[in-house]
Design a protein around this motif. Structure first.
Motif, mmCIF file in Angstrom:
data_model
loop_
_atom_site.group_PDB
_atom_site.id
_atom_site.type_symbol
_atom_site.label_atom_id
_atom_site.label_comp_id
_atom_site.label_asym_id
_atom_site.label_seq_id
_atom_site.Cartn_x
_atom_site.Cartn_y
_atom_site.Cartn_z
ATOM 1 N N VAL A 185 3.930 16.757 -5.822
ATOM 2 C CA VAL A 185 3.641 15.381 -5.412
ATOM 3 C C VAL A 185 4.601 15.006 -4.297
ATOM 4 C CG1 VAL A 185 3.448 12.984 -6.135
ATOM 5 C CG2 VAL A 185 2.854 14.817 -7.730
ATOM 6 N N SER A 186 4.055 14.585 -3.164
ATOM 7 C CA SER A 186 4.880 14.132 -2.039
ATOM 8 C C SER A 186 4.713 12.624 -1.892
ATOM 9 C CB SER A 186 4.467 14.835 -0.742
ATOM 10 O OG SER A 186 4.699 16.230 -0.831
ATOM 11 N N VAL A 200 -4.056 14.055 0.960
ATOM 12 C CA VAL A 200 -3.246 12.903 1.347
ATOM 13 C C VAL A 200 -4.041 11.652 0.989
ATOM 14 C CG1 VAL A 200 -2.097 11.689 3.211
ATOM 15 C CG2 VAL A 200 -2.139 14.190 3.195
ATOM 16 N N ILE A 201 -3.453 10.786 0.173
ATOM 17 C CA ILE A 201 -4.184 9.677 -0.441
ATOM 18 C C ILE A 201 -3.381 8.395 -0.253
ATOM 19 C CG2 ILE A 201 -5.161 8.807 -2.618
ATOM 20 C CD1 ILE A 201 -4.896 11.898 -3.486
ATOM 21 N N TRP A 202 -4.073 7.273 -0.102
ATOM 22 C CA TRP A 202 -3.409 5.969 -0.122
ATOM 23 C C TRP A 202 -4.142 5.063 -1.098
ATOM 24 C CZ3 TRP A 202 -6.360 1.775 1.080
ATOM 25 C CH2 TRP A 202 -7.475 1.969 1.906
ATOM 26 N N ARG A 203 -3.358 4.206 -1.743
ATOM 27 C CA ARG A 203 -3.889 3.246 -2.702
ATOM 28 C C ARG A 203 -3.135 1.931 -2.575
ATOM 29 N NH1 ARG A 203 -7.359 6.404 -2.952
ATOM 30 N NH2 ARG A 203 -8.403 7.341 -4.758
ATOM 31 N N ASP A 204 -3.842 0.824 -2.820
ATOM 32 C CA ASP A 204 -3.200 -0.491 -2.829
ATOM 33 C C ASP A 204 -2.479 -0.706 -4.156
ATOM 34 O OD1 ASP A 204 -3.977 -1.263 -0.285
ATOM 35 O OD2 ASP A 204 -5.907 -2.023 -0.972
ATOM 36 N N ARG A 226 0.847 -1.190 0.000
ATOM 37 C CA ARG A 226 0.000 0.000 0.000
ATOM 38 C C ARG A 226 0.886 1.244 0.000
ATOM 39 N NH1 ARG A 226 -4.833 -0.294 4.095
ATOM 40 N NH2 ARG A 226 -5.502 -1.734 2.460
ATOM 41 N N LEU A 227 0.505 2.222 -0.826
ATOM 42 C CA LEU A 227 1.322 3.422 -1.032
ATOM 43 C C LEU A 227 0.554 4.662 -0.595
ATOM 44 C CD1 LEU A 227 3.640 4.236 -3.961
ATOM 45 C CD2 LEU A 227 1.786 5.837 -3.526
#
Length: 415
Positions: free
Chosen positions: A162-163, A259-263, A146-147
Motif C-alpha cells: 500500500v502506497s 492508483v486510486i482516490w477517494r473522498d 480527498r485521499l
C-alpha cells in the motif's frame, strides 16, 4: 526528259505522302487529347488572396469571444476541378461526382496556393483533446478532503503493498493543521500502520509505502481503512475523516498497480444501537422502474460467540402489501462486528407500486448445518409500514430520482 519527269514525279509523290502522314499524325494526336481531358462545365471562380486573408481575420475576431479557437479547413488547389454547391452560411460542400484533378503547369508558391484555396469549414481542436484529470480540481460541495493511494499484491510473498500518496483540501476546524494517516486492514482493528506527520499543511504529500502480510485466499475478504488525523498544539489527535476501501472487487497482481482516490467521509461518532447499525443507499429510477439498494457497511453487530468465524451477510427483500416479491443476498464476510460490503442489489418496481412496497434488510450470521442466526433487521418504506428515519429515507429517495440517498439505520431484533 522522260527520266527527269519520272524523277520529279517520284519526288513529288514522296513529298505528298510525307505531308499526308504528318497531317494524319497531328489529327490523331488532337483526337487523343479530346478523349483524354473532359471539359468542366461550371468552373468555380477562384477567390483572391486578399479576400481570404480578410475573411480569416474576421473569423478570428469572432472566435476570440468563444471558448475555443477553430482551425479553418481548406481544399487544396489540386482539387479545384470539382463541383461545389454554395450554402447559405457561405461554406461549400462537394457534390457527389468523380474525383477530377487539374494538371499542374509548374511549381507554385505558397502564396498562390493559399490564394487559390477554398475554405469549406472549421475544425474544433477541443474535440481532439485527451480528457483532463480533474481529480485535483473538481471537489463537490461539502467535501472534507480527498485521499490518493495505490495498492499492489505480491503473489509469491503474499504481501499487500500500500502506497500512501497524498491528501488534498483538508477542512480542519482550526487554521493550523498537521495531519497524519493510520491504515488498517480490516477486520483486524487492533493493529495498524501509521504515516509521518506533515506539519502545517492542508495538502500533505506523503509518498510512503506500507506492507501487510495476508494470504491470497483471505485477500478479497479484507478491507483497507484509512483514518486521517490532525495534531493540535497540545499534541492531541483529532479525526478529520476516513476512507474505507474493500478489496473484493479488485484484480490485484504484481503487474497491476492500481492508483486510486477517494473522498474522505465523516465517521459516525454516535455509539452503536443495541443490536448494531447498518448503512445503505437507496435510489429509484422512474424511467427504468428500478429500485436500487447499495449495502455499504454495518457496525456494532452482536455476533454469536460460539462460532465467531462464521460468515455475516445481508438479505434484502422487496415486499408489496407484506407479500414477498424477491430477495437478494450480499456475499458472506468472516465474522466481524463491523463488516464492509459495498454491494449493489437492484429490483424491478413500478412507480405505481411504491405506495404499497417496502424493503426489509436483515443481517444474518450463517452457521454450518444450522439455520442462519438473525442479528438484526430494519424496514424502510412508505407511511403504511414505517415512521421516523426509515420513512424519511424512503421519501427522500422518491423526491430525488436517480440519486443515491445514503443513511445509517439502527437494527432491531423483531422477526
Amino acid at each position: 526528259e522522260q527520266a527527269v519527269a519520272v524523277a520529279g514525279g517520284l519526288i513529288g509523290g514522296i513529298l505528298l505522302f510525307v505531308l499526308l502522314g504528318i497531317t494524319a499524325y497531328l489529327l490523331w494526336k488532337k483526337f487523343c487529347r479530346l478523349f483524354s481531358y473532359e471539359k468542366l462545365i461550371n468552373p468555380v471562380k477562384t477567390t483572391n488572396a486578399n479576400a481570404i486573408f480578410q475573411g480569416q481575420a474576421n473569423s478570428e475576431m469572432q472566435l476570440k469571444s468563444t471558448r475555443s479557437r477553430s482551425v479553418p479547413f481548406i481544399i487544396p488547389p489540386t482539387l479545384h476541378g470539382r463541383d461545389w454547391i454554395h450554402l447559405t452560411n457561405e461554406e461549400q460542400v462537394q457534390e457527389a461526382s468523380d474525383p477530377y484533378t487539374t494538371p499542374q503547369s509548374g511549381p507554385r508558391s505558397s502564396f498562390h496556393s493559399l490564394a487559390a484555396a477554398y475554405v469549406v469549414g472549421t475544425i474544433n481542436p477541443d474535440l481532439y483533446k485527451s480528457p483532463e484529470d480533474k481529480s485535483e480540481t473538481d471537489f463537490p460541495d461539502g467535501n472534507i478532503g480527498r485521499l490518493w493511494f495505490s495498492i499492489e499484491y505480491e503473489q509469491e510473498s503474499e504481501r499487500l503493498l500500500v502506497s500512501l500518496i497524498k491528501v488534498r483540501k483538508l477542512q480542519p476546524p482550526a487554521d493550523s493543521c498537521s495531519p497524519f494517516v493510520k491504515i488498517y486492514l480490516l477486520p483486524d482493528e487492533r493493529s495498524y500502520l501509521q504515516s509521518k506527520t506533515k506539519c502545517k499543511t492542508l495538502n500533505p504529500q506523503f509518498d510512503e509505502n506500507f506492507v501487510f502480510q495476508v494470504s491470497s485466499k483471505m485477500l478479497l475478504q479484507r478491507t483497507l481503512k484509512f483514518l486521517v488525523y490532525r495534531v493540535d498544539k497540545q499534541k492531541k489527535h483529532h479525526l478529520l475523516g476516513q476512507v474505507i476501501f474493500p478489496l473484493k472487487n479488485e484484480a490485484l497482481t504484481e503487474d497491476n498497480k492500481l492508483v486510486i482516490w477517494r473522498d474522505l467521509e465523516k465517521e459516525n461518532l454516535e455509539p452503536p444501537s443495541e443490536y448494531g447499525d447498518i448503512q445503505f443507499s437507496l435510489s429509484y429510477n422512474d424511467y427504468l422502474g428500478r429500485l436500487t439498494v447499495v449495502v455499504l457497511r454495518a457496525r456494532g453487530l452482536k455476533l454469536q460467540e460460539e462460532s465467531p468465524a462464521a460468515g455475516v451477510y445481508v438479505k434484502v427483500s422487496l415486499m408489496n402489501n407484506n407479500k414477498l416479491i424477491k430477495s437478494k443476498k450480499t456475499a458472506a464476510l468472516l465474522g466481524t462486528p463491523n463488516p464492509v460490503y459495498n454491494e449493489t442489489l437492484s429490483f424491478k418496481a413500478d412507480q405505481t407500486e411504491l405506495d404499497t412496497a417496502s424493503l426489509s434488510l436483515s443481517v444474518l450470521q450463517s452457521n454450518k448445518g444450522e439455520k442462519a442466526l438473525l442479528l438484526g433487521r430494519v424496514v424502510v418504506g412508505p407511511f403504511m409500514y414505517t415512521r421516523g428515519k426509515e420513512l424519511e429515507h424512503w421519501n427522500e429517495m422518491i423526491s430525488k430520482p436517480k440519486e443515491l440517498v445514503k443513511r445509517w439505520h439502527a437494527l432491531c431484533h423483531s422477526t
